[in-house]
Design a protein around this motif. Structure first.
Motif, mmCIF file in Angstrom:
data_model
loop_
_atom_site.group_PDB
_atom_site.id
_atom_site.type_symbol
_atom_site.label_atom_id
_atom_site.label_comp_id
_atom_site.label_asym_id
_atom_site.label_seq_id
_atom_site.Cartn_x
_atom_site.Cartn_y
_atom_site.Cartn_z
ATOM 1 N N ASN A 40 0.675 -1.026 -0.559
ATOM 2 C CA ASN A 40 0.291 0.081 0.430
ATOM 3 C C ASN A 40 0.634 1.267 -0.090
ATOM 4 N N THR A 41 2.163 1.610 0.146
ATOM 5 C CA THR A 41 2.998 2.512 0.811
ATOM 6 C C THR A 41 3.043 2.488 -0.893
ATOM 7 N N VAL A 42 4.038 1.425 -1.735
ATOM 8 C CA VAL A 42 4.641 1.922 -3.314
ATOM 9 C C VAL A 42 3.336 2.427 -3.561
ATOM 10 N N MET A 43 2.091 1.621 -3.759
ATOM 11 C CA MET A 43 1.059 2.477 -4.182
ATOM 12 C C MET A 43 0.537 3.491 -3.960
ATOM 13 N N LYS A 44 1.232 4.426 -2.546
ATOM 14 C CA LYS A 44 0.595 5.079 -2.285
ATOM 15 C C LYS A 44 1.356 6.215 -3.626
ATOM 16 N N ALA A 45 2.720 6.107 -3.104
ATOM 17 C CA ALA A 45 3.613 6.438 -4.116
ATOM 18 C C ALA A 45 3.804 6.581 -5.724
ATOM 19 N N TYR A 46 3.581 5.489 -6.235
ATOM 20 C CA TYR A 46 3.081 5.399 -7.386
ATOM 21 C C TYR A 46 1.820 6.121 -7.687
ATOM 22 N N GLY A 47 0.987 6.026 -7.120
ATOM 23 C CA GLY A 47 -0.405 7.277 -7.210
ATOM 24 C C GLY A 47 -0.062 8.572 -7.238
ATOM 25 N N GLU A 48 0.936 9.478 -6.464
ATOM 26 C CA GLU A 48 1.156 10.181 -6.086
ATOM 27 C C GLU A 48 1.732 10.633 -7.677
ATOM 28 N N LEU A 49 2.570 10.327 -8.278
ATOM 29 C CA LEU A 49 3.377 10.269 -9.163
ATOM 30 C C LEU A 49 2.649 9.746 -10.574
ATOM 31 N N GLU A 50 1.559 9.424 -10.156
ATOM 32 C CA GLU A 50 0.592 9.433 -11.410
ATOM 33 C C GLU A 50 -0.398 10.708 -11.584
ATOM 34 N N LYS A 51 -0.883 11.081 -10.132
ATOM 35 C CA LYS A 51 -1.143 12.871 -9.948
ATOM 36 C C LYS A 51 -0.822 14.020 -10.465
ATOM 37 N N ARG A 52 0.663 13.714 -10.606
ATOM 38 C CA ARG A 52 1.342 14.842 -11.472
ATOM 39 C C ARG A 52 1.412 14.306 -12.403
ATOM 40 N N HIS A 53 1.215 13.448 -12.904
ATOM 41 C CA HIS A 53 0.897 12.950 -14.808
ATOM 42 C C HIS A 53 3.043 12.941 -15.198
ATOM 43 N N ILE A 54 3.321 12.176 -14.069
ATOM 44 C CA ILE A 54 5.073 11.794 -14.435
ATOM 45 C C ILE A 54 4.539 10.305 -14.908
ATOM 46 N N ILE A 55 3.807 9.879 -14.386
ATOM 47 C CA ILE A 55 4.134 7.875 -14.349
ATOM 48 C C ILE A 55 2.492 8.327 -15.090
ATOM 49 N N TYR A 56 2.321 6.452 -16.056
ATOM 50 C CA TYR A 56 1.351 6.080 -16.397
ATOM 51 C C TYR A 56 0.749 4.674 -16.104
ATOM 52 N N SER A 57 0.384 3.857 -15.436
ATOM 53 C CA SER A 57 0.297 2.806 -15.151
ATOM 54 C C SER A 57 -0.608 1.790 -16.392
ATOM 55 N N VAL A 58 -0.432 1.244 -16.830
ATOM 56 C CA VAL A 58 -0.902 -0.204 -17.548
ATOM 57 C C VAL A 58 -1.021 -1.421 -16.605
ATOM 58 N N PRO A 59 -2.468 -1.837 -17.099
ATOM 59 C CA PRO A 59 -3.294 -3.082 -16.184
ATOM 60 C C PRO A 59 -2.448 -4.463 -17.160
ATOM 61 N N GLN A 60 -1.422 -5.089 -15.744
ATOM 62 C CA GLN A 60 -1.306 -6.135 -15.983
ATOM 63 C C GLN A 60 0.226 -5.772 -16.442
ATOM 64 N N SER A 61 0.708 -4.929 -17.007
ATOM 65 C CA SER A 61 1.981 -4.505 -16.924
ATOM 66 C C SER A 61 2.592 -3.745 -15.716
ATOM 67 N N GLY A 62 2.418 -2.574 -15.040
ATOM 68 C CA GLY A 62 3.140 -1.753 -14.375
ATOM 69 C C GLY A 62 3.430 -0.299 -14.822
ATOM 70 N N TYR A 63 4.115 0.142 -14.440
ATOM 71 C CA TYR A 63 3.767 1.436 -14.226
ATOM 72 C C TYR A 63 5.557 1.825 -15.473
ATOM 73 N N TYR A 64 5.133 3.235 -16.167
ATOM 74 C CA TYR A 64 6.280 4.099 -16.584
ATOM 75 C C TYR A 64 6.173 5.068 -16.508
ATOM 76 N N VAL A 65 7.481 5.809 -17.310
ATOM 77 C CA VAL A 65 7.180 7.272 -17.134
ATOM 78 C C VAL A 65 7.125 7.510 -18.222
ATOM 79 N N VAL A 66 6.152 9.083 -18.257
ATOM 80 C CA VAL A 66 5.033 9.580 -19.127
ATOM 81 C C VAL A 66 6.501 10.183 -20.304
#
Length: 460
Positions: A40-66
């Motif tokens: 949950n801590t890691v997911m919260k961190a990645y969620g914050e980066l998503e909000k800033r439009h710095i990364i994005y998620s791909v289902p069943q794949s992971g997180y990527y730099v925009v």
């Protein structure tokens, strides 16, 4: 807090180029082990980066730099530039994450249809949603009369090429108007007649004479938030224009590209005064959402159906299926309504600040246009000052503006008008930008006076 440490580390890796645009970020499992923390801590961190439009998620794949993140950050920081030139929607207010979810859902919903050619007229289920949406704008029509296009400019370009039931040939348009339509007219070689639009609207007597004596096929108008002036026609003016069109057998193309931003519930489109097909309603989603969607619509009379579908097929066969499906879901979910409400407040506040700054700083020799909720405005400079001259001066002061010369027909040509867009300017920079414009006008006028004085001395 631990999640902030994860955010800081990922940001550092991106800043240093260890993680590049398009790179996949470490998995959630890997970071839980590295930081000895919960998922949950890691997911919260990645969620914050998503909000800033710095990364994005791909289902069943992971997180990527925009893609393009570093380039965008670099451009935004260059010398504190104040950008009145760019005319796209405010990129900081765009619904990237919401629309990303809609794209993902559209892939699932239409994964089979994506491998076939779509309906030339547009996705049927999207047209149902568009018909419901148009009702909120006082445009009452049925899905079968709605045609999805790859941006409203495509609809305008295609319509110019079609024969109309009135069998007339010439085009009448407001002056100035947006450059894309003028370029389409030039490519089609149509004979054109202009009519000036200003703070008092247009001269209806003059418009009647044009309709009566010049074989006018259609009249092109931006009825709300005119580009480039920002003005809107009153309901009474709209009604009278429609009456003239009915009297003299002229069609109207009503470009309501930003009608969604109108917070005045009593403001009607021209279409509301004649839904029979005399008024062709065209709308875009580029200025209020994502220009990259290239989605718009036209409401057409049955008499134009076959010719239009042939022209659309020749242009691009059909509008991309994936973006159509995503827009359908975005409208259906209610996300669009919530987004538009935010955009209305944002642009209304910016426009009010701009008008206030105009009144406070611009010298009396410069006149300005615009409204308290519009996207665009113009400043007309005192002659013989040239818009390009001021544009170049301001560029060196890190203030970007557009000159409006290409928005005029040759008979109406003006080279002393600049256009401003508020969309890319932060609220706290609007007044400063106008101050710089006012300073530029005053300084350039002063230089001209000095030149004349020196020249006069030499003659003595």
């Amino acid at each position: 807090m631990l999640y902030e440490e994860i955010v800081d580390q990922m940001m550092k890796h991106i800043e240093e180029g260890i993680l590049k645009p398009g790179n996949r970020l470490p998995s959630i499992r890997a970071l839980t082990q590295e930081f000895a923390c919960s998922k949950n801590t890691v997911m919260k961190a990645y969620g914050e980066l998503e909000k800033r439009h710095i990364i994005y998620s791909v289902p069943q794949s992971g997180y990527y730099v925009v893609e393009g993140y570093r380039r965008r950050e670099k451009l935004e920081g260059v010398h504190g530039t104040i950008d009145f030139l760019s005319a796209g929607p405010d990129r900081h207010a765009m619904p990237y994450r919401d629309f990303q979810h809609c794209i993902n859902q559209a892939i699932e919903r239409y994964k089979e249809e994506m491998f076939t050619y779509s309906d030339i007229q547009g996705l049927g289920s999207l047209r149902v949603q568009l018909a419901k949406h148009l009702q909120e704008l006082q445009v009452f029509t049925v899905p079968d009369k709605i045609y999805v296009v790859s941006g409203s400019q495509q609809a305008l370009h295609l319509l110019l090429s079609l024969p109309f039931p009135n069998e007339k040939r010439h085009i009448c348009l407001e002056q100035p108007t947006h450059a894309g339509f003028i370029e389409s007219i030039r490519q089609h070689g149509s004979e054109t007649y202009g009519i000036e639009v200003g703070s008092e609207g247009i001269d209806l007597t003059r418009l009647e004479q044009l309709f009566k004596h010049n074989d006018i096929k259609l009249f092109y108008t931006v009825s709300r938030f005119h580009n480039p002036t920002g003005y809107s026609h009153t309901n009474e003016t709209k009604r009278k224009i429609v009456e003239l069109a009915q009297q003299y057998d002229v069609y109207i193309i009503e470009d309501d590209y930003m009608g969604d931003l109108d917070s005045n519930a009593k403001a009607d489109p021209m279409f509301a005064y004649d839904p029979s097909g005399r008024v062709i309603y065209v709308k875009s989603f580029s200025k209020v959402m994502l220009p990259g969607l290239r989605l718009g619509l036209a409401v057409l009379p049955d008499a134009l159906r076959e010719d239009y579908l042939r022209a659309k097929f020749a242009a691009d066969v059909h509008t991309p299926m994936l973006t159509q499906g995503a827009l359908e879901i975005y409208l259906q979910s209610g996300m669009f309504s919530a987004h538009i409400e935010r955009m209305r407040k944002l642009y209304s506040k910016k426009a009010a600040l701009l008008q206030q700054a105009f009144r406070k700083w611009l010298p009396a020799v410069a006149t300005y246009s615009g409204s308290l909720s519009g996207f665009y405005s113009t400043i007309e400079l005192p002659l013989p000052m040239k818009a390009k001259q001021l544009q170049e001066y301001l560029k060196h002061q890190n203030v970007l503006v557009d000159h409006a010369e290409r928005m005029y027909l040759s008979d109406f040509s003006k080279d002393n008008v600049i256009r401003l867009s508020i969309s890319q300017v932060d609220e706290d920079l609007i007044e400063r930008g106008v101050q710089m414009i006012a300073k530029g006008i005053t300084e350039l006028l002063g230089r001209r006076t000095e030149v004349r004085f020196v020249s006069g001395d030499k003659k003595r």
